[in-house]
Design a protein around this motif. Structure first.
Motif, short mmCIF file in Angstrom:
data_model
loop_
_atom_site.label_atom_id
_atom_site.label_comp_id
_atom_site.label_asym_id
_atom_site.label_seq_id
_atom_site.Cartn_x
_atom_site.Cartn_y
_atom_site.Cartn_z
N ARG A 369 21.35 -10.23 36.95
CA ARG A 369 22.59 -9.89 36.57
C ARG A 369 23.05 -9.88 35.04
O ARG A 369 23.72 -9.10 34.54
N GLY A 370 22.30 -11.05 34.49
CA GLY A 370 22.88 -11.26 33.13
C GLY A 370 21.48 -10.44 32.16
O GLY A 370 21.69 -10.89 31.04
N GLY A 371 20.80 -9.77 32.87
CA GLY A 371 20.03 -9.02 31.79
C GLY A 371 18.56 -9.28 31.85
O GLY A 371 17.97 -8.91 31.08
N ALA A 372 18.22 -10.60 32.39
CA ALA A 372 16.89 -11.03 32.38
C ALA A 372 15.89 -9.99 33.28
O ALA A 372 16.11 -9.22 34.04
N LEU A 373 14.80 -9.71 33.03
CA LEU A 373 13.58 -9.02 33.65
C LEU A 373 12.91 -10.29 34.82
O LEU A 373 12.24 -10.84 34.08
N VAL A 374 13.41 -10.29 35.91
CA VAL A 374 13.09 -11.31 36.85
C VAL A 374 11.91 -10.85 37.77
O VAL A 374 11.94 -9.87 38.48
N THR A 375 10.95 -11.82 37.88
CA THR A 375 9.87 -11.81 38.99
C THR A 375 10.00 -12.93 39.64
O THR A 375 10.04 -14.17 39.16
N LEU A 376 10.11 -12.90 41.21
CA LEU A 376 10.11 -13.88 42.05
C LEU A 376 8.78 -14.08 42.86
O LEU A 376 8.05 -13.28 43.26
N LEU A 377 8.28 -15.21 42.35
CA LEU A 377 6.79 -15.62 42.83
C LEU A 377 6.97 -16.68 44.23
O LEU A 377 7.74 -17.60 43.89
N HIS A 378 6.41 -16.34 45.34
CA HIS A 378 6.34 -17.13 46.27
C HIS A 378 4.91 -17.30 47.01
O HIS A 378 4.31 -15.92 46.91
N ARG A 379 4.48 -18.18 47.77
CA ARG A 379 3.33 -18.32 48.24
C ARG A 379 2.85 -17.76 49.50
O ARG A 379 1.87 -17.63 49.85
N ARG A 380 4.20 -17.54 50.22
CA ARG A 380 4.04 -17.01 51.64
C ARG A 380 3.67 -15.40 51.83
O ARG A 380 3.80 -14.88 50.68
N ALA A 381 3.43 -15.09 52.91
CA ALA A 381 2.89 -13.55 53.08
C ALA A 381 4.37 -12.85 53.45
O ALA A 381 4.38 -11.55 52.91
N GLU A 382 5.24 -13.42 53.70
CA GLU A 382 6.76 -12.63 53.93
C GLU A 382 7.79 -13.38 53.51
O GLU A 382 7.90 -14.67 53.92
N LEU A 383 8.78 -12.95 52.52
CA LEU A 383 9.76 -13.64 52.06
C LEU A 383 10.93 -13.76 53.10
O LEU A 383 11.50 -15.13 53.03
N ARG A 384 10.91 -13.13 54.21
CA ARG A 384 11.77 -13.41 55.33
C ARG A 384 11.59 -14.75 55.92
O ARG A 384 12.63 -15.19 56.69
N GLU A 385 10.39 -15.20 55.86
CA GLU A 385 10.31 -16.34 56.67
C GLU A 385 11.08 -17.66 56.12
O GLU A 385 11.22 -18.31 56.66
N THR A 386 11.47 -17.53 54.83
CA THR A 386 12.31 -18.62 54.08
C THR A 386 13.38 -18.38 53.59
O THR A 386 14.26 -19.13 53.06
N MET A 387 13.84 -16.86 53.33
CA MET A 387 15.10 -16.53 52.54
C MET A 387 16.00 -15.64 53.47
O MET A 387 15.69 -14.94 54.35
N SER A 388 17.32 -15.97 53.39
CA SER A 388 18.34 -15.18 54.06
C SER A 388 18.30 -13.70 53.83
O SER A 388 18.03 -13.09 52.75
N ASP A 389 18.49 -12.77 54.80
CA ASP A 389 18.26 -11.52 54.72
C ASP A 389 19.18 -10.86 53.64
O ASP A 389 18.70 -9.89 52.90
N TYR A 390 20.51 -11.52 53.67
CA TYR A 390 21.26 -10.78 52.49
C TYR A 390 20.89 -10.71 50.85
O TYR A 390 21.17 -10.13 50.35
N LEU A 391 20.18 -12.13 51.02
CA LEU A 391 19.53 -12.25 49.75
C LEU A 391 18.42 -11.37 49.34
O LEU A 391 18.28 -10.93 48.23
N ILE A 392 17.49 -11.16 50.14
CA ILE A 392 16.52 -10.20 50.10
C ILE A 392 16.88 -8.90 49.64
O ILE A 392 16.52 -7.94 48.56
N HIS A 393 17.98 -8.21 50.41
CA HIS A 393 18.76 -7.10 49.66
C HIS A 393 19.25 -7.25 48.22
O HIS A 393 19.30 -6.23 47.67
N GLU A 394 19.99 -8.32 47.90
CA GLU A 394 20.36 -8.45 46.62
C GLU A 394 19.29 -8.49 45.66
O GLU A 394 19.40 -7.87 44.46
N LEU A 395 18.10 -9.20 45.94
CA LEU A 395 16.91 -8.90 44.91
C LEU A 395 16.63 -7.46 44.90
O LEU A 395 16.25 -7.28 43.54
N ASP A 396 16.43 -6.58 45.78
CA ASP A 396 16.06 -5.24 45.53
C ASP A 396 17.21 -4.60 44.71
O ASP A 396 17.00 -3.86 43.91
N ARG A 397 18.56 -4.92 45.09
CA ARG A 397 19.59 -4.22 44.41
C ARG A 397 19.59 -4.59 42.92
O ARG A 397 19.99 -3.68 42.12
N TYR A 398 19.07 -5.75 42.59
CA TYR A 398 19.35 -5.91 41.00
C TYR A 398 18.01 -5.76 40.51
O TYR A 398 17.77 -6.52 39.28
#
Length: 520
Positions: A369-398
């Motif tokens: 949101r502050g203007g950075a070009l952000v890449t999120l790196l994680h080691r699992r096969a599916e982000l939903r295993e560890t992150m709340s659903d609303y945040l996953i949607h926010e990642l896509d939104r921004y």
């Protein structure tokens, strides 16, 4: 600086302030307060104008009628970082700090307005070069890097000069607002010099000692003190713990738009102090010696606290990335929290967030949101295993790019400046900054075998410790709450609930334990 919104006071709020304050006037050119002062009154402007100016004479912002002056240091008694210069003939209401605190405790809307504005102003000051303390010391100096991290955690405006001081004294050299220098100081010495924090007596005796002042510890302080317990909370770094550095906690009950860690912490500390709970930082606990009527906790700086009950709420500390050269970049281009200075630093740059939990998601959204070009790196096969659903949607939104099954194998760059990273699969990503959110390990090494812990160091309580009370350890009168407790849900709201619940168990213990004085 990026000037935060400064909402005006209503006529009724000005009237309320006038009843507890004093109307004054000031001519053009008068300094209402200046860099290095301690403390200063709350100032509500009736007529005229005031410019806020840094130590070098640069104007930051102007305030006119119905506006008010000040930032977080007014409430804490901390050293002033800026000057307030009258630029038009001024008529104003001056309210002393103690009287303002009392009014804020009673007037919810005014409290919300003032506190939110003070917090936004502090965050703005953190982005301005040349305001606050100056830390001088090279990147290769561990004491210097610890001082920088401490300043960030405590939301202190600071400037860092990555050089060896000319006088060759102990590192780091810390220059204070308004003059004065400290050579190789402890973090406690810096805070005391800035007028912050309680200095403990060599020996303190209390009903309830809370070790750790994150959400669990602060909740216990509020409930313990409000129910009449002589309550002391100690913290080794910054009030608020990891939650205090969170950019936005969006799943905390009652705040549908989210709440920043700074605001949550500031409100909790204000509540605790309202009920006369004491908070002391930075004091690191060194050992726990269980006793019959009192337990003894040894602190650094030759301090000790004897308490009828102890709540362990020390939380956990960040995990570091197991790669070579990490320490070269830490504090310069690799960070463990994403605050206002980092957001400004990263705007328009390529940034990696490493981790798959909610904290990683929140930081990724904040920086994007502050203007950075952000890449999120994680080691699992599916982000939903560890992150709340609303945040996953926010990642896509921004527009945050997400890479699954990604682990960092090497860091590249020079002089503390990150240039790229190599992933375990061989891909190389150009990056300027990296933020690590890899979970945490419990801060329990200081306990040794004083209380039972699980194989990972988390404290056993309740049935796991063969006791009835859910939060009690295997030592009667010693409790644990929040992230440090084995089996706890690692969420801010859960920690707050456990901290509040612990006080109920403390009361039950104290009722069954005769009051005794003297050594444990």
């Amino acid at each position: 600086m990026s000037t935060p919104a400064s909402p005006p006071l209503s006529s009724s709020q000005l009237t309320a302030l006038a009843t507890i304050g004093e109307e004054r006037s000031a001519p053009v050119g008068e300094l209402l307060y200046q860099v290095g002062d301690q403390p200063y009154p709350f100032i509500a402007i009736l007529e005229g104008e005031v410019a806020i100016i840094d130590a070098a004479g640069n104007e930051l912002v102007r305030h006119g009628p119905s506006s008010f002056l000040g930032e977080l240091n007014l409430l804490s008694g901390q050293t002033v970082f800026i000057n307030a210069l009258v630029t038009e003939p001024l008529r104003y209401i001056a309210v002393e700090r103690g009287a303002l605190r009392s009014l804020l405790n009673e007037d919810g809307p005014l409290s919300d307005l003032v506190l939110a504005t003070f917090i936004s102003r502090r965050e703005a000051l953190q982005t301005v070069e040349g305001i606050g303390i100056e830390i001088v010391g090279p990147h290769g100096s561990e004491p210097t890097m610890r001082m920088l991290e401490f300043a960030r955690a405590n939301r202190l405006p600071y400037t860092w000069d990555d050089a060896v001081p000319a006088d060759g004294g102990a590192l780091p050299l810390v220059r204070l607002p308004g003059g004065g220098e400290l050579h190789g100081p402890t973090t406690g010495q810096v805070l005391r010099a800035l007028g912050i924090g309680l200095e403990l007596a060599p020996r303190e005796e209390v009903d309830l000692l809370i070790v750790g002042a994150g959400p669990a510890g602060l909740a216990a302080a509020v409930y313990g003190a409000s129910e009449g317990l002589d309550t002391l909370a100690i913290e080794s770094t910054a009030l608020g713990g990891q939650a205090g550095s969170s950019r936005r906690i969006e799943n905390y009950l009652g705040f549908p738009a989210g709440i920043t860690g700074t605001e949550l912490t500031s409100r909790a500390v204000s509540q605790a102090r309202k009920f006369n709970a004491r908070t002391a930082t930075p004091y690191r606990a060194l050992s726990l010696e269980p006793g019959n009527s009192r337990h003894l906790v040894q602190l650094e700086d030759d301090r000790e606290v004897a308490a009828r009950a102890v709540l362990l709420a020390t939380g956990a500390q960040y995990r570091r990335l197991p790669v070579d050269r990490l320490e070269e970049f830490e504090g310069m281009t690799v960070f463990y929290s994403a605050g206002a200075p980092e957001a400004q630093l990263c705007a328009g740059s390529r940034v990696a967030i490493v981790g798959g939990g909610n904290s990683a998601g929140q930081a990724a959204v904040w920086l994007a949101r502050g203007g950075a070009l952000v890449t999120l790196l994680h080691r699992r096969a599916e982000l939903r295993e560890t992150m709340s659903d609303y945040l996953i949607h926010e990642l896509d939104r921004y527009g945050v790019a997400v890479r699954d099954r990604s682990e960092i194998a090497a860091l590249h760059g020079e002089d503390g400046r990150l240039a790229s990273v190599t992933l375990a699969g061989g891909d190389q990503l150009p990056l300027s900054f990296m933020f690590l959110f890899l979970g945490a390990v419990p801060c329990t090494e200081w306990l040794d075998d004083a209380v039972a812990r699980d194989d990972n160091g988390f404290i056993l309580t309740g049935p796991a410790a063969n006791v009835d009370n859910l939060l009690e350890t295997d030592v009667p009168g010693v409790f644990a709450a929040g992230d440090v407790r084995s089996g706890s849900t690692k969420r801010c709201a859960t920690a707050v609930g456990e901290g509040a619940m612990a006080v109920q168990f403390v009361h039950a213990h104290l009722a069954a334990t005769p009051t005794a004085h003297g050594t444990p």
